[in-house]
Design an enzyme around this catalytic site. Structure first.
Site, PDB file in Angstrom:
ATOM      1  CG  ASN A 145      -2.124  -0.922   1.054  1.00 13.19           C
ATOM      2  OD1 ASN A 145      -2.577  -1.156  -0.063  1.00 13.19           O
ATOM      3  ND2 ASN A 145      -2.622  -1.455   2.162  1.00 13.19           N
ATOM      4  CD  GLU A 158      -2.778  -7.006   6.338  1.00 11.32           C
ATOM      5  OE1 GLU A 158      -1.850  -6.747   7.117  1.00 11.32           O
ATOM      6  OE2 GLU A 158      -3.778  -6.269   6.204  1.00 11.32           O
ATOM      7  CG  HIS A 165      -4.722   2.549   0.272  1.00  8.73           C
ATOM      8  ND1 HIS A 165      -4.619   1.689   1.334  1.00  8.73           N
ATOM      9  CD2 HIS A 165      -4.189   3.729   0.697  1.00  8.73           C
ATOM     10  CE1 HIS A 165      -4.073   2.304   2.364  1.00  8.73           C
ATOM     11  NE2 HIS A 165      -3.803   3.564   2.012  1.00  8.73           N
TER      12      HIS A 165
END
Length: 367
Positions: free
Chosen positions: A253, A288, A258
């Site tokens: 990220n 995640e 993102h």
């Protein structure tokens, strides 16, 4: 009761549509029976020709019995319900108009039966087909009335036949209009029911799927875990659970944004699904982190599934919109213990996951 149920299944089948068609056929049998009684009565009082009535009754009974077979076998013969309905309607209209010509003084009673036949057409035919049946009935009835007024003017006076025809044509036109509206309303309700079913299916899908990865979501996975845990305790089944976490996902990220991170999550989900079995369930647990449930799977076999997944993910080139990215994941594997809560089992799997991360990541640790 069992014998009656078996006899019912043999005669009308078990399919709902088939049973409905057989019931309609049975109702027409009742209508024909009324016609037969009227004909027999007219013979008894001496106003109908016995030979003509005998021939008409034979046609009615034979035709009715012959129609049972195609109706009962319509599923196997792939006969459209509309085709059977039109054939039966044509036969019924022909027989009822013939009865009108044979009955004599009580002939007006057959007109009500003719109306009922056209009402039944609305349940199986399109509005256009119903209109065609009505036009056929009016034309056949008008031709019969005209012929009988010429052949037997004393029994079928032209003025009376004209009145009967106007009344019958008016009733049939009104019934056809109403049944056509009913058919349109029925089609509209069917369409609305189909749309409602699709909407409910979409709602169910939204309630059980993660929007981003399209995997099972956490809420639904908790329901599946509760069910499998209960089955595990009751039947002694083996239940293995693994928590998975993408290694260094924050770096993805931070370095690529993102949007790229979302692409990696989606791609990870698809690659992971390609490594599991059809009986396994993979869910997005949060961020995640993912949870894999392996019902009826010993720890050794579960470890093989996870190792296959780990190798597949490690070999895959993830796209971030720039250069291909290589990622890995860590996993904590455990098996449920008898009487253990779902939360306790997941906690042990989580502890194994932390051990995998502490041991250098890109590995599977069994609790």
């Amino acid at each position: 009761m069992i014998l009656a149920s078996q006899l019912s299944h043999a005669l009308v089948g078990t399919d709902a549509r088939l049973r409905r068609q057989v019931v309609y056929w049975a109702i027409t049998v009742g209508l024909y029976a009324v016609c037969v009684l009227l004909l027999v009565f007219q013979v008894r009082v001496g106003v109908a020709d016995p030979d003509v009535v005998s021939m008409l009754v034979t046609i009615l009974v034979t035709g009715t019995l012959l129609f049972y077979l195609p109706v009962r076998m319509s599923g196997r013969l792939a006969l459209p319900p509309s085709l059977l309905a039109m054939a039966q309607a044509i036969f019924a209209i022909g027989c009822i108009v013939a009865a009108y010509a044979a009955i004599g003084p009580a002939r007006a009673s057959t007109l009500a039966i003719l109306v009922v036949v056209l009402v039944f057409c609305a349940f199986a035919l399109t509005p256009r087909q119903s209109h065609a049946m009505s036009a056929f009935a009016v034309a056949l009835l008008g031709a019969t009335m005209l012929a009988m007024s010429r052949l037997q003017p004393d029994r079928y006076p032209a003025s009376q036949e004209l009145v009967n025809f106007v009344i019958a044509a008016s009733m049939l036109a009104a019934v056809t209009f109403l049944t056509g509206r009913l058919s349109l309303l029925r089609d509209k309700l069917k369409a609305q029911r189909a749309e409602l079913a699709q909407a409910l299916a979409r709602i169910q899908e939204m309630a059980t799927r993660d929007d981003l990865t399209l995997l099972t979501n956490r809420r639904h996975m908790n329901e599946l875990l509760a069910y499998e845990t209960e089955r595990h305790d009751r039947k002694g089944r083996v239940l293995s659970i693994a928590l998975l976490d993408i290694d260094w996902f924050k770096r993805v990220n931070d370095a690529h944004g993102h949007a790229a991170g979302d692409n990696v999550l989606r791609d990870f989900a698809q690659q992971a699904l390609g490594a599991v079995r059809t009986t396994d369930v993979l869910a997005r647990w949060g961020g995640e982190e993912f949870l894999l449930m392996l019902p009826d799977t010993e720890p050794q076999a579960a470890a093989m599934v996870l190792e296959r997944m780990r190798s597949r993910i490690a070999a895959h080139a993830f796209s971030t919109g720039e250069s291909p990215l290589r990622i890995s994941f860590s996993g904590g594997l455990t098996s449920a213990r008898k009487g253990e809560t779902v939360a306790a089992t997941i906690a042990r799997s989580d502890a194994a996951l932390y051990a995998a991360k502490a041991g250098g990541r890109n590995r599977i640790v069994s609790a």
